[in-house]
Design a protein around this motif. Structure first.
Motif, mmCIF file in Angstrom:
data_model
loop_
_atom_site.group_PDB
_atom_site.id
_atom_site.type_symbol
_atom_site.label_atom_id
_atom_site.label_comp_id
_atom_site.label_asym_id
_atom_site.label_seq_id
_atom_site.Cartn_x
_atom_site.Cartn_y
_atom_site.Cartn_z
ATOM 1 N N GLU A 187 0.906 -1.130 -0.195
ATOM 2 C CA GLU A 187 -0.010 0.032 -0.028
ATOM 3 C C GLU A 187 0.708 1.402 0.030
ATOM 4 O OE1 GLU A 187 -3.827 1.914 2.579
ATOM 5 O OE2 GLU A 187 -2.801 0.075 3.073
ATOM 6 N N LEU A 188 0.614 2.175 -0.835
ATOM 7 C CA LEU A 188 1.440 3.304 -1.047
ATOM 8 C C LEU A 188 0.606 4.394 -0.474
ATOM 9 C CD1 LEU A 188 2.700 3.105 -5.005
ATOM 10 C CD2 LEU A 188 3.955 2.272 -2.650
ATOM 11 N N PRO A 189 1.561 5.478 -0.022
ATOM 12 C CA PRO A 189 0.922 6.621 0.485
ATOM 13 C C PRO A 189 0.280 7.386 -0.399
ATOM 14 C CG PRO A 189 3.262 6.896 0.750
ATOM 15 C CD PRO A 189 2.608 5.479 0.293
ATOM 16 N N GLU A 190 -0.767 8.485 -0.020
ATOM 17 C CA GLU A 190 -1.189 9.593 -0.513
ATOM 18 C C GLU A 190 -0.154 10.456 -0.967
ATOM 19 O OE1 GLU A 190 -3.800 9.386 -2.404
ATOM 20 O OE2 GLU A 190 -4.931 7.610 -1.287
ATOM 21 N N ILE A 191 -0.083 10.921 -2.179
ATOM 22 C CA ILE A 191 0.850 12.119 -2.638
ATOM 23 C C ILE A 191 -0.037 13.188 -3.312
ATOM 24 C CG2 ILE A 191 2.710 10.766 -2.594
ATOM 25 C CD1 ILE A 191 2.999 11.061 -5.585
ATOM 26 N N ALA A 289 3.557 -3.080 -9.535
ATOM 27 C CA ALA A 289 2.773 -3.766 -8.989
ATOM 28 C C ALA A 289 1.890 -2.795 -8.175
ATOM 29 C CB ALA A 289 2.822 -4.883 -8.379
ATOM 30 N N ALA A 290 2.557 -2.231 -7.365
ATOM 31 C CA ALA A 290 2.145 -1.197 -6.120
ATOM 32 C C ALA A 290 1.294 0.005 -7.002
ATOM 33 C CB ALA A 290 2.897 -0.585 -5.186
ATOM 34 N N LEU A 291 2.228 0.464 -7.989
ATOM 35 C CA LEU A 291 1.592 1.745 -8.650
ATOM 36 C C LEU A 291 0.181 1.341 -9.145
ATOM 37 C CD1 LEU A 291 4.976 3.163 -10.010
ATOM 38 C CD2 LEU A 291 3.451 4.024 -8.119
ATOM 39 N N THR A 296 -4.919 2.940 -10.030
ATOM 40 C CA THR A 296 -6.326 2.450 -10.596
ATOM 41 C C THR A 296 -7.325 2.675 -9.584
ATOM 42 O OG1 THR A 296 -5.694 0.160 -10.191
ATOM 43 C CG2 THR A 296 -5.433 0.890 -12.307
ATOM 44 N N GLN A 297 -7.126 2.581 -8.067
ATOM 45 C CA GLN A 297 -7.952 2.621 -7.313
ATOM 46 C C GLN A 297 -8.254 3.891 -7.062
ATOM 47 O OE1 GLN A 297 -6.666 0.592 -3.818
ATOM 48 N NE2 GLN A 297 -6.791 -1.163 -4.693
ATOM 49 N N ARG A 298 -7.687 5.041 -7.562
ATOM 50 C CA ARG A 298 -7.857 6.444 -7.480
ATOM 51 C C ARG A 298 -8.495 7.020 -8.715
ATOM 52 N NH1 ARG A 298 -5.063 4.498 -3.991
ATOM 53 N NH2 ARG A 298 -4.939 5.017 -1.771
ATOM 54 N N ASP A 299 -9.249 6.327 -9.551
ATOM 55 C CA ASP A 299 -9.742 6.595 -10.738
ATOM 56 C C ASP A 299 -8.813 7.090 -11.754
ATOM 57 O OD1 ASP A 299 -12.255 6.130 -9.717
ATOM 58 O OD2 ASP A 299 -12.477 8.369 -8.791
ATOM 59 N N THR A 300 -7.621 6.557 -11.948
ATOM 60 C CA THR A 300 -6.497 6.882 -12.825
ATOM 61 C C THR A 300 -6.539 5.607 -13.874
ATOM 62 O OG1 THR A 300 -5.269 8.337 -11.444
ATOM 63 C CG2 THR A 300 -4.260 7.276 -13.194
ATOM 64 N N ALA A 301 -6.754 5.944 -15.145
ATOM 65 C CA ALA A 301 -6.563 4.938 -16.148
ATOM 66 C C ALA A 301 -4.995 4.690 -16.503
ATOM 67 C CB ALA A 301 -7.374 4.922 -17.325
ATOM 68 N N VAL A 328 -3.069 -2.076 -27.091
ATOM 69 C CA VAL A 328 -2.781 -1.365 -25.977
ATOM 70 C C VAL A 328 -4.187 -1.007 -25.382
ATOM 71 C CG1 VAL A 328 -2.027 0.975 -25.040
ATOM 72 C CG2 VAL A 328 -0.698 -0.114 -26.952
ATOM 73 N N ALA A 329 -4.225 -1.436 -24.243
ATOM 74 C CA ALA A 329 -5.409 -1.166 -23.490
ATOM 75 C C ALA A 329 -5.120 -0.464 -21.989
ATOM 76 C CB ALA A 329 -6.357 -2.500 -23.237
ATOM 77 N N ALA A 330 -5.948 0.570 -21.692
ATOM 78 C CA ALA A 330 -5.652 1.137 -20.517
ATOM 79 C C ALA A 330 -6.041 0.256 -19.082
ATOM 80 C CB ALA A 330 -6.324 2.360 -20.199
ATOM 81 N N VAL A 331 -5.286 0.149 -18.162
ATOM 82 C CA VAL A 331 -5.420 -0.667 -17.046
ATOM 83 C C VAL A 331 -6.228 -0.017 -15.928
ATOM 84 C CG1 VAL A 331 -4.179 -1.935 -15.041
ATOM 85 C CG2 VAL A 331 -3.298 -1.662 -17.308
ATOM 86 N N THR A 332 -7.488 -0.392 -15.755
ATOM 87 C CA THR A 332 -8.353 0.200 -14.720
ATOM 88 C C THR A 332 -8.538 -0.584 -13.596
ATOM 89 O OG1 THR A 332 -10.407 -1.038 -15.695
ATOM 90 C CG2 THR A 332 -9.573 1.224 -16.871
#
Length: 456
Positions: A187-191, A289-291, A296-301, A328-332
């Protein structure tokens, strides 16, 4: 004997493994019979007794006849190995089941237990020896891999003995079964999003209508609105008919690049199962993997690519990381797990050769970004990035997007030469050792610090 390549997996990870070699040996009981026979022969010669001589002949010939019977019967063994699941995350268990079918030369099924010696890599617990009932319930064991990679289970040796246990035949089953282990995502911190040059006017943000309880508003009913959209609670509160209206929600997009060029990973050799790797590269894969999970859990494709402009592998496909891939497919958030599972097969590779009949693109990553219109912020994860490679990355990144990089140094006193090139182009760069915590490296990127220290 050279190790053959594993065949394509059948359904549910099951493989049928034919025996490729056999050899007969005496068991401990058989050698005991031979020793007793030799002793009786000496006694018969010394005492001159025929009954002792007959006993010596019986004891000495019994193991020989047992070995001859195995040769004449020629037992045939079919071993099926099942791994469930065939793709796991590091730290999770996987159940391995072995089923044996034992047949004679005439095809008759032979009952009874056989001993199977299973070759298992040391990080998965080491070799196992199991007693498997032929034609009965399968026997099994559990492995719990701690590191990501592609791990091989097998080969196996099946030991078949005669009914009296005097001789045994070893049947070698050479084919392997692969277990794919994906890296565990910390789990990564919020930046601050400003560190990635993320703003409402950035072309990396698009408005997509995504219904949900967090972005639902209401308005007054208009003629023609379907009744299923009526918000009864709001209607009762406003004392007039109100309907639901979903507001579009902003979705960020970014390009995540994992450098697979083996020139960027000169550290000491480390094996991720059967894949060559280094400690620095394993750290980088864990961060990617962490990224993927974090973004993706923060509405980023996330458009996940390697340094050669190819999409990173995903899911359980058994492809070659060096083979060209075009889709190429965006990871969601829905596909992040498949993308993380694909990281079980990545490894440092040589730069791909130019296509036949041409010199190929001078900058394949730039060609990919331009062809697919990827003008979003770019996040690079690399190792000892050279100046030439860093210059290609700077030229590949579109001017409208920002560049951020996490570089893993192979030595504490060695800074990648490409770090200065990226900083001169305005990139945010963090240099970390291979024993740093991924959470700290990500936090340093958010604060703009130049280096991240080792994990405590």
């Amino acid at each position: 004997m050279s190790r053959p390549h594993a065949r394509a997996p059948q359904e549910e990870g099951e493989r049928a493994e034919p025996p490729v070699a056999s050899r007969a040996r005496f068991t401990g009981r058989g050698w005991g019979f031979l020793a007793a026979g030799a002793l009786c022969l000496l006694l018969a010669t010394w005492l001159g007794r025929k009954d002792v001589l007959a006993l010596a002949l019986f004891l000495g010939s019994a193991p020989l006849f047992a070995a001859l019977s195995l040769y004449l019967v020629k037992p045939r063994v079919q071993l099926k190995r099942t791994v469930d699941p065939a793709l796991v995350t590091a730290g999770d268990p996987a159940a391995v089941r072995l089923r044996v079918r034992h047949r004679t030369r005439r095809g008759r099924p032979d009952r009874g237990a056989v001993t199977v010696h299973e070759t298992v890599p040391g990080p998965l617990g080491g070799d196992r020896e199991l007693s498997v009932e032929a034609g009965g319930e399968p026997a099994g064991y559990t492995v719990r891999p701690r590191r990501r990679g592609v791990w091989e289970l097998g080969p196996a040796t099946v030991r078949v003995a005669d009914p009296f246990g005097l001789a045994t035949e070893l049947l070698d089953v050479s084919e392997r079964t692969t277990l794919h282990v994906a890296p565990d995502a910390v789990e990564l911190p919020e930046i601050s999003a400003d560190r990635l040059r993320d703003s409402g006017a950035d072309p990396s943000r698009t408005a997509l209508p995504q219904p949900g309880p967090d972005n639902v508003t209401t308005r007054e009913y208009r003629h023609g609105d379907p009744l299923r959209r009526v918000h009864w609670a709001a209607s009762a509160k406003q004392d007039k008919l109100m309907v639901r209206q979903e507001e579009p929600r902003s979705t960020r997009r970014t390009v995540l690049v994992l450098d697979l060029d083996e020139r960027s990973w000169p550290g000491g050799r480390l094996w991720a199962g059967v894949l060559p790797s280094t400690a620095e590269f394993e750290w980088a894969v864990g961060l990617v993997a962490a990224l993927l999970e974090h973004l993706t859990q923060r509405d980023t494709a996330v458009h996940a690519l390697d340094g050669f402009g190819r999409p990173l592998p995903s899911g359980g496909e058994d492809d070659d990381a060096s083979a060209p891939r075009h889709a190429v497919a965006a990871v969601t958030d829905d596909t992040a797990e498949d993308a993380r599972h694909g990281l079980s097969r990545v490894r440092p590779v040589r730069a791909p050769a130019p296509e036949p009949g041409g010199s190929g693109p001078a900058n394949p990553l730039a060609d990919r970004l331009a062809r697919d219109g990827l003008v979003h912020p770019l996040l690079l994860v690399s190792g000892d990035l050279g100046r030439e490679a860093a210059d290609r990355l700077v030229r590949a990144a579109p001017r409208s997007a920002a560049g951020s990089a996490v570089l893993v140094a192979s030595a504490p006193d060695r800074e990648p030469e490409g770090a200065g090139v990226l900083e001169a182009a305005g990139w945010s760069v963090v240099v970390v050792p291979a024993d740093a915590a991924p959470e700290e490296a990500w936090a340093r990127l958010g604060t703009g610090a130049r280096t991240a220290g080792a994990a405590r």
